[in-house]
Scaffold this active site. Structure first.
Site, mmCIF file in Angstrom:
data_model
loop_
_atom_site.group_PDB
_atom_site.id
_atom_site.type_symbol
_atom_site.label_atom_id
_atom_site.label_comp_id
_atom_site.label_asym_id
_atom_site.label_seq_id
_atom_site.Cartn_x
_atom_site.Cartn_y
_atom_site.Cartn_z
ATOM 1 N N THR A 95 -3.802 31.747 50.811
ATOM 2 C CA THR A 95 -2.977 33.401 50.986
ATOM 3 C C THR A 95 -2.068 32.933 52.201
ATOM 4 O O THR A 95 -2.448 32.754 53.379
ATOM 5 C CB THR A 95 -3.823 34.490 51.335
ATOM 6 O OG1 THR A 95 -4.954 34.610 50.319
ATOM 7 C CG2 THR A 95 -2.878 35.527 51.473
ATOM 8 N N LYS A 171 -0.630 39.436 46.075
ATOM 9 C CA LYS A 171 -1.643 39.267 46.932
ATOM 10 C C LYS A 171 -1.542 40.241 48.076
ATOM 11 O O LYS A 171 -2.427 40.928 48.714
ATOM 12 C CB LYS A 171 -1.937 37.820 47.380
ATOM 13 C CG LYS A 171 -3.182 37.706 48.366
ATOM 14 C CD LYS A 171 -4.369 38.137 47.631
ATOM 15 C CE LYS A 171 -5.713 37.961 48.613
ATOM 16 N NZ LYS A 171 -6.092 36.616 48.994
ATOM 17 N N LYS A 240 -5.390 38.219 59.044
ATOM 18 C CA LYS A 240 -4.084 37.394 58.875
ATOM 19 C C LYS A 240 -3.521 38.018 57.705
ATOM 20 O O LYS A 240 -2.200 38.189 57.452
ATOM 21 C CB LYS A 240 -4.270 35.918 58.520
ATOM 22 C CG LYS A 240 -3.353 35.077 57.977
ATOM 23 C CD LYS A 240 -3.848 33.787 57.259
ATOM 24 C CE LYS A 240 -4.528 34.425 55.774
ATOM 25 N NZ LYS A 240 -4.724 33.108 54.679
#
Length: 299
Positions: A95, A171, A240
């Protein structure tokens, strides 16, 4: 078809295990010798560096922590791209920020090596069991060609776009929702603890209500059993991811009030318990209120 995995941590080790289980010859590399040893024990071919994986493989998953690492792994002189044969594919399953994935994709255009932007959801359990949800973006012919590789590690493969960056965008939207679900669960657990309700009661009710879902149920299980470390869901990863979601919101001018609150809760948890997993955020709230939620009752 020979496959590779760069990054053999909680997520990458699951990818490698399921590729091997599906019958693919699988190469891997990680900076941690213990992870490489565990990979060899599974039957994998450990490499001395990233370039060796690229030279040996037709399809390579990149499961690292951030965009800078992904770019170095893929594009550096000793990375994947200089060694991979035209027609091969790099599957960016880490990601990263959408613009980072777009930039990497642009650098691959003239190389003859394909890229599939394919971040995943499902965490450690999904990676290890091969049941991840994958958000895959690439031209349809590329997705068709490498579908068997992706199917080896994922139960649900969604084709979300044609270009690198499209998968990361989806995402980021997903993580803004999951972060809010986590944070609401942490607060509800603390509320129940202060009110003197047992953790088992809360789990029974929540899991059979309209609010029950995998995210909520799993978080509650970990909280009431006081399992705040070593569960394969490092708080740094979710922090994150929420940073990426907030950055996309800023880029597009979209207010993300709930995601912003979630990010601050995760920021507090990460600062107080840097070695903890997602659920450790609950401990920060519990310390403020002086009560803890346990399976057999609040304390």
């Amino acid at each position: 078809m020979k496959c590779g995995v760069i990054g053999l941590g909680d997520m990458g080790s699951g990818l490698a295990k399921n590729l091997l289980k599906a019958g693919f010859e699988t190469w891997g590399f990680d900076l941690e010798p213990t992870r490489l040893a565990a990979f060899r024990d599974l039957g994998g071919q450990s490499a001395q560096g990233v370039g060796e994986v690229g030279a040996a493989c037709d399809a390579v998953f990149v499961m690292v922590m951030n965009g800078d690492q992904a770019r170095a792994v893929i594009l550096s002189d000793d990375g994947l791209l200089p060694q991979m044969k035209p027609g091969g594919v790099i599957i960016l399953s880490a990601t990263v920020k959408p613009f980072e994935a777009r930039a990497i994709g642009a650098d691959l255009v003239e190389s003859g090596v394909h890229i599939i932007d394919a971040p995943v959801s499902g965490g450690f359990p999904g990676a290890q069991s091969g049941t991840l949800t994958m958000m895959a973006a690439a031209p349809h012919d590329v997705l068709d060609q490498f579908a068997p590789v992706m199917e080896a590690v994922s139960a649900n493969i969604h084709r979300v776009g044609n270009c690198s960056g499209d998968g990361q965008t989806v995402k980021a939207c997903l993580q803004s929702l999951i972060g809010a679900q986590f944070s609401a669960t942490f607060e509800a657990a603390a509320l129940a603890a202060k009110a003197g309700v047992s953790g088992q009661v809360i789990l029974d009710v929540f899991s059979t209500s309209s609010a029950g879902c995998g995210v909520v149920n799993n978080a509650l299980e970990k909280i009431i059993d006081r399992r705040f470390e070593g569960t394969g869901s490092s708080i740094h990863t979710m922090h994150k991811d929420l940073t990426i979601s907030m950055g996309l919101g800023e880029e597009l001018g979209v207010p993300l009030h709930t995601a912003a609150a979630a990010m601050q809760i995760f920021h507090a948890g990460r600062t107080k318990y840097p070695d903890g997993d997602n659920w450790v955020c609950t401990r920060v709230i519990e310390e403020i209120i002086g009560a803890e939620l346990h399976r057999d009752g609040a304390k």
